[in-house]
Write a protein that holds these residues in place. Structure first.
Motif, mmCIF file in Angstrom:
data_model
loop_
_atom_site.group_PDB
_atom_site.id
_atom_site.type_symbol
_atom_site.label_atom_id
_atom_site.label_comp_id
_atom_site.label_asym_id
_atom_site.label_seq_id
_atom_site.Cartn_x
_atom_site.Cartn_y
_atom_site.Cartn_z
ATOM 1 N N ALA A 97 60.764 38.401 36.231
ATOM 2 C CA ALA A 97 59.414 38.878 37.036
ATOM 3 C C ALA A 97 59.241 40.321 36.921
ATOM 4 O O ALA A 97 58.167 40.846 36.981
ATOM 5 C CB ALA A 97 59.418 38.442 38.403
ATOM 6 N N ASN A 98 60.294 41.226 36.864
ATOM 7 C CA ASN A 98 60.101 42.616 37.081
ATOM 8 C C ASN A 98 60.318 43.060 35.606
ATOM 9 O O ASN A 98 61.157 44.260 35.812
ATOM 10 C CB ASN A 98 60.930 43.311 38.051
ATOM 11 C CG ASN A 98 60.851 43.023 39.668
ATOM 12 O OD1 ASN A 98 59.498 42.611 39.808
ATOM 13 N ND2 ASN A 98 61.629 42.936 40.494
ATOM 14 N N PHE A 118 47.735 44.810 38.863
ATOM 15 C CA PHE A 118 49.073 44.882 39.610
ATOM 16 C C PHE A 118 48.465 44.322 41.053
ATOM 17 O O PHE A 118 47.478 44.721 41.684
ATOM 18 C CB PHE A 118 49.512 46.138 39.740
ATOM 19 C CG PHE A 118 50.612 46.156 40.872
ATOM 20 C CD1 PHE A 118 52.028 45.462 40.582
ATOM 21 C CD2 PHE A 118 50.551 46.861 42.274
ATOM 22 C CE1 PHE A 118 52.689 45.446 41.695
ATOM 23 C CE2 PHE A 118 51.365 46.896 43.165
ATOM 24 C CZ PHE A 118 52.555 46.134 42.861
ATOM 25 N N PHE A 119 49.050 43.148 41.691
ATOM 26 C CA PHE A 119 48.532 42.643 42.667
ATOM 27 C C PHE A 119 49.147 43.322 44.432
ATOM 28 O O PHE A 119 48.856 43.561 45.113
ATOM 29 C CB PHE A 119 48.675 41.326 42.688
ATOM 30 C CG PHE A 119 47.643 40.412 41.732
ATOM 31 C CD1 PHE A 119 46.435 40.841 41.908
ATOM 32 C CD2 PHE A 119 48.271 39.659 40.950
ATOM 33 C CE1 PHE A 119 45.556 40.456 40.961
ATOM 34 C CE2 PHE A 119 47.406 39.047 40.172
ATOM 35 C CZ PHE A 119 45.929 39.624 40.049
ATOM 36 N N ALA A 120 50.699 43.238 44.034
ATOM 37 C CA ALA A 120 51.372 43.552 45.191
ATOM 38 C C ALA A 120 53.011 43.580 44.859
ATOM 39 O O ALA A 120 53.438 43.082 43.915
ATOM 40 C CB ALA A 120 51.261 42.360 46.471
ATOM 41 N N THR A 121 53.728 44.143 45.880
ATOM 42 C CA THR A 121 55.123 43.870 45.628
ATOM 43 C C THR A 121 55.461 43.049 46.871
ATOM 44 O O THR A 121 55.197 43.184 47.969
ATOM 45 C CB THR A 121 55.744 45.385 45.936
ATOM 46 O OG1 THR A 121 55.285 46.079 45.013
ATOM 47 C CG2 THR A 121 57.421 45.025 45.859
ATOM 48 N N CYS A 159 65.153 39.274 47.465
ATOM 49 C CA CYS A 159 64.612 39.872 46.304
ATOM 50 C C CYS A 159 63.198 40.380 46.314
ATOM 51 O O CYS A 159 62.669 40.288 47.524
ATOM 52 C CB CYS A 159 64.399 38.734 45.151
ATOM 53 S SG CYS A 159 63.196 37.453 45.171
ATOM 54 N N VAL A 160 63.098 41.298 45.419
ATOM 55 C CA VAL A 160 61.804 42.233 45.488
ATOM 56 C C VAL A 160 60.952 41.850 44.103
ATOM 57 O O VAL A 160 61.678 41.875 43.272
ATOM 58 C CB VAL A 160 62.067 43.559 45.841
ATOM 59 C CG1 VAL A 160 60.661 44.584 45.591
ATOM 60 C CG2 VAL A 160 62.884 43.918 46.979
#
Ligand SMILES: Cc1cc2nc3c(=O)[nH]c(=O)nc-3n(C[C@H](O)[C@H](O)[C@H](O)COP(=O)(O)OP(=O)(O)OC[C@H]3O[C@@H](n4cnc5c(N)ncnc54)[C@H](O)[C@@H]3O)c2cc1C
Length: 443
Positions: A178-179, A194-197, A281-282
């Protein structure tokens, strides 16, 4: 001097390992570069719930417990899974006061689990271990401790650098999750919204005391959503929580849920949090990519999608892309045209269906009282068919609360309807707020 391969794969998750196995089986000289030391360890939070018996993104996974395989009849392949598992029967959504909206009557469904389950909770480490073994048996090279930090493209070759070593091939598959760093390095994210973290935390909890824990529970509370999922170990559950706000102390809000929340804490009175089961996780959440191909770098699975595609779908990505690259090399088409079968498959099954989706930023608990949320969750008053497909779930919620549902709310509870309209009007503002709070330097 770069070491030369037919194919370089970055990332040994389910997508990368499947791609490696299929490419090696097709006779390619392939290497998988993985930054983890222990390839099969699952360090970040993952429920390990593997959806089966339902079509998702045009793919289907089935679990053959006698043959100990997860099979994919649309693609015509299978992977081994001989680890423990438990059955999962759908979603139950709970309001703060304990009212619920059920997708699947779990008490009935568990009488015939093989027929009725929509997922199994499996041990992802064992699944990855078997996939790794199959990869190696086919002759793929799998290199742990290689963190890819640079990508060079041009002249129909791609060179990636990891820990000072260079690896070169006509195509590189980015299966780095994902990242995806490869996506960033090659410039895929520049025009990507980009939506969010999001920050996740997960506890493994043993000995919960509640009769209906056989599926994916989503509990809405004043601190947002919590999830409770069966684990592959009988009597153990994953309890998860997520936030987009960096100031939130996730351990504190988890403790609140388990120890103090008015309804749900009673489920945990005899429970024990397993020391070894703490994960997190981030994830930087971007819009899905319309075109996952650039200069012979091909993005797959979570690397190209909005947040996460799931374990079985990641496996399908690996299978599809490796066959496409094999044909490109065979046909001497070291370009976009060569891997057209993958790009078309992605476009048809993924991007055209759901690619335009945005991440919804609506925090109902900020607008509605607990009593209002109880009313909304209880309102449909019937059980819907079981599913483990989030897209179908959201579609159904749209059906339930749109159209006639909306008319009913307006008539019965105009005060709630007013608040819902207010929440909706502030969605764009809330989305912008999330975006601003996202991890800086993500490009
Ligand atoms: C909180 C959470 C819970 C989830 N729960 C479930 C669930 O219950 N069921 C389900 O089906 N799915 C679940 N998912 C989704 C699932 O984990 C993913 O969709 C799936 O693992 C994607 O597989 P992948 O191979 O694309 O990526 P990943 O599994 O993320 O694998 C990517 C690999 O690339 C490696 N890597 C990354 N960067 C580099 C680099 N620079 N160099 C070398 N290696 C690199 C990583 O170490 C990793 O091993 C969950 C996801 C999240 C975020």
């Amino acid at each position: 001097m770069a070491i030369k391969y037919d194919l370089v794969i970055v990332g040994a998750g389910p997508a990368g390992l499947m791609a490696g196995k299929v490419a090696a089986e097709n006779g390619l000289r392939v290497v998988i570069l993985e930054r983890k030391t222990n390839i099969c360890s699952v360090r970040r939070f993952d429920g390990g719930v593997c959806a089966i018996n339902e079509y998702t993104f045009g793919q289907l996974a089935l679990f053959n417990e006698r043959g100990k395989r997860i099979s994919f009849p649309v693609g015509g392949f299978s992977v081994r899974y001989d680890g423990p598992y438990t059955n999962v029967f759908g979603f139950h959504l709970y309001s703060p006061g304990g009212k619920r909206l059920c997708f699947g009557d779990w008490k009935k469904l568990r009488n015939d689990p093989a027929k009725n389950r929509v997922a199994i909770a499996l041990n992802k480490e064992i699944l990855l271990q078997r996939m790794l073994e199959d990869c190696l048996a086919m002759g793929a090279e799998v290199l742990p401790n290689v963190n890819v930090t640079a990508v060079k493209t041009g002249n129909n070759r791609v060179t990636v650098t990891g820990n000072g070593e260079e690896y070169e091939a006509p195509f590189v598959i980015a299966a780095d999750g994902a990242n995806s760093r490869v996506a960033r390095l090659v410039g895929f994210n520049k025009e990507r919204e980009f939506f969010a973290t999001s920050r996740h935390i997960g506890y493994e909890v043993e000995g919960m005391d509640y009769d209906e824990l056989n599926g994916f529970i989503i509990a809405l509370t004043q601190h947002g959503f919590y999830s409770i999922l069966p684990c592959y170990k009988e009597g153990v559950h994953h309890v998860g929580h997520l936030t987009h706000d960096y100031s939130v102390d996730l351990h504190a809000t988890m403790q609140w849920f388990i120890r103090e929340s008015p309804v749900f804490s009673s489920w945990f009175q005899k429970a024990r949090v397993c020391e070894t089961g703490l994960t997190g996780c981030v994830v930087n959440v971007y819009r899905a990519l319309a075109d996952p191909f650039k200069d012979n770098v091909i993005l797959v699975s979570d690397a190209t999608w909005i947040q996460e595609v799931s374990i079985p779908i990641a496996i399908c990505f690996g299978w599809k892309v490796a066959n496409a690259v094999t044909m490109a090399l065979h046909d001497g088409k070291i370009n976009r045209e060569g891997v057209q079968s993958y790009l078309e498959w992605y476009d048809k099954n993924f991007y055209q269906q759901y690619g335009g989706r945005k991440m919804v930023a609506i925090e109902l608990q900020k607008f509605l009282t607990n009593e209002a949320l109880d009313y909304l969750v209880e309102m449909p008053g019937k059980v819907f068919p079981q599913t483990m497909d989030f897209h179908y779930l959201f579609h159904m919620l749209g059906e339930i609360y749109g159209g006639e549902g909306m008319l009913r709310i307006s008539e019965e509870r105009p005060d709630i309807m007013e608040k819902l309209i207010e929440a909706r009007a502030q969605m764009a503002e809330a989305a912008e707020e999330r975006r601003k709070k996202g991890f800086p330097g993500r490009q």
